[in-house]
Write an enzyme that holds these catalytic residues in place. Sequence first.
Site, PDB file in Angstrom:
ATOM      1  N   ASP A  12     -11.576 -13.621  -7.945  1.00 29.76           N
ATOM      2  CA  ASP A  12     -10.259 -12.907  -8.637  1.00 29.76           C
ATOM      3  C   ASP A  12     -10.711 -12.785 -10.249  1.00 29.76           C
ATOM      4  OD1 ASP A  12      -7.786 -11.532  -8.844  1.00 29.76           O
ATOM      5  OD2 ASP A  12      -6.762 -13.455  -9.362  1.00 29.76           O
ATOM      6  N   SER A  13      -9.803 -11.926 -10.700  1.00 31.78           N
ATOM      7  CA  SER A  13      -9.812 -11.857 -12.194  1.00 31.78           C
ATOM      8  C   SER A  13      -9.273 -13.344 -12.718  1.00 31.78           C
ATOM      9  CB  SER A  13      -9.105 -10.979 -12.713  1.00 31.78           C
ATOM     10  OG  SER A  13      -7.629 -10.951 -12.387  1.00 31.78           O
ATOM     11  N   CYS A  75      -8.693  -9.682  -5.180  1.00 32.00           N
ATOM     12  CA  CYS A  75      -8.314  -8.928  -6.439  1.00 32.00           C
ATOM     13  C   CYS A  75      -8.177  -7.650  -6.045  1.00 32.00           C
ATOM     14  CB  CYS A  75      -9.133  -9.260  -7.444  1.00 32.00           C
ATOM     15  SG  CYS A  75      -8.605  -8.290  -9.134  1.00 32.00           S
ATOM     16  N   GLU A 156       1.527 -15.237 -14.565  1.00 31.12           N
ATOM     17  CA  GLU A 156       0.428 -16.271 -14.763  1.00 31.12           C
ATOM     18  C   GLU A 156       0.977 -17.191 -15.957  1.00 31.12           C
ATOM     19  OE1 GLU A 156      -3.924 -16.704 -14.788  1.00 31.12           O
ATOM     20  OE2 GLU A 156      -2.854 -14.828 -13.937  1.00 31.12           O
ATOM     21  N   CYS A 188      -1.042  -6.708  -5.777  1.00 32.91           N
ATOM     22  CA  CYS A 188      -1.548  -7.433  -6.866  1.00 32.91           C
ATOM     23  C   CYS A 188      -1.581  -8.870  -6.135  1.00 32.91           C
ATOM     24  CB  CYS A 188      -0.885  -7.477  -8.070  1.00 32.91           C
ATOM     25  SG  CYS A 188      -1.509  -8.617  -9.399  1.00 32.91           S
ATOM     26  N   HIS A 190      -0.796 -11.654  -7.705  1.00 28.45           N
ATOM     27  CA  HIS A 190       0.079 -12.580  -7.947  1.00 28.45           C
ATOM     28  C   HIS A 190       1.473 -12.313  -7.634  1.00 28.45           C
ATOM     29  CE1 HIS A 190      -3.112 -12.610 -11.168  1.00 28.45           C
ATOM     30  NE2 HIS A 190      -2.164 -13.483 -12.080  1.00 28.45           N
TER      31      HIS A 190
HETATM   32  N1  DGL Z   1      -5.459 -10.119  -9.287  1.00 30.91           N
HETATM   33  C1  DGL Z   1      -5.422  -9.056  -9.871  1.00 30.91           C
HETATM   34  C2  DGL Z   1      -5.117  -7.936  -9.086  1.00 30.91           C
HETATM   35  O1  DGL Z   1      -4.806  -8.444  -7.939  1.00 30.91           O
HETATM   36  C3  DGL Z   1      -4.202  -8.802 -11.040  1.00 30.91           C
HETATM   37  C4  DGL Z   1      -4.647  -9.394 -12.396  1.00 30.91           C
HETATM   38  C5  DGL Z   1      -5.392  -8.803 -13.228  1.00 30.91           C
HETATM   39  O2  DGL Z   1      -5.085  -7.676 -14.005  1.00 30.91           O
HETATM   40  O3  DGL Z   1      -6.747  -9.278 -13.751  1.00 30.91           O
HETATM   41  O4  DGL Z   1      -5.317  -6.619  -9.201  1.00 30.91           O
END
Ligand code: DGL
Length: 272
Positions: A12-13, A75, A156, A188, A190
């Site tokens: 993930d990011s 992600c 976050e 997303c 999160h």
């Molecule tokens: N984890 C990213 C997603 O699911 C969101 C966070 C980011 O913008 O890096 O799109």
Amino acid sequence: MKNEQRPIGIFDSGIGGLTVANAIRKVLPHESFIYFGDTAHLPYGDKSPESIRGYALRITRFLLERRCKAIVIACNTASAHAYKEVVRLCGSEVPVINVIDPVARHTAERFDHGQVGVIGTKGTIQSRVYVQRIERLNPRLKVISNATPLLAPMIEEGFFNNQISRTIIRNYLERPNFKKIRAIILGCTHYPLIAREIREITGVDVDIIDSARVVAGEVKTVLSARHLLNPSASAPSYRFYVSDKTAAFEKSTRIFFREQIKLEKSRIWERG
Ligand code: DGL
């Protein structure tokens, strides 16, 4: 190590993808995994598709070098922009699971007609990938999407279940184009953490589609079909790498993974 005993690679990011890792360990308690959070480049939601593809490919190489038997792109933004390239890199031996296709299929099958909302980062929403996939699978559904860029950084930072988070979420969800939706996709990684707050605002008539659970089910299906499920009942091992490590990230992992974990810093960007 036998083929089936190799770990699953998840990336993930940042640490939001830990919601997916957590769902996977619940569904597949004997599977080991290696998690990579690209915290040095977070957020992906604002990056160009080219940059995201470059990051995703480098991370995938890192996970393949560690002999991962499958790759999970945990992600939405990376799934939207880099899935095809990651599949090409992995070849036919290593299956790749993204977080969008299983959810699109689940939604298209579960609802016969009507409007479905999607919220996600700017990158995910601008790609229109949810709209295209779901409406192609079920033309009677109309997908309405809204970018909600403040939500991932807010979560976050551990900023939810309070008055300010509720105001921000309400502001996004009460947009006029969301008035008639019968379900909302949390697009997303999160967002499972604010599912309760979303429920309070949308009410019980709107179904909340939590992608982490759907994706974990898909990982099980794919591993089983490829005969890659670990048959051994020994304790799994988990490793968590990040490209930039701060005390705040380490602390936040508890929110996403439901337990404190130790992050290891990887220097993949320094080696090029
Ligand atoms: N984890 C990213 C997603 O699911 C969101 C966070 C980011 O913008 O890096 O799109």
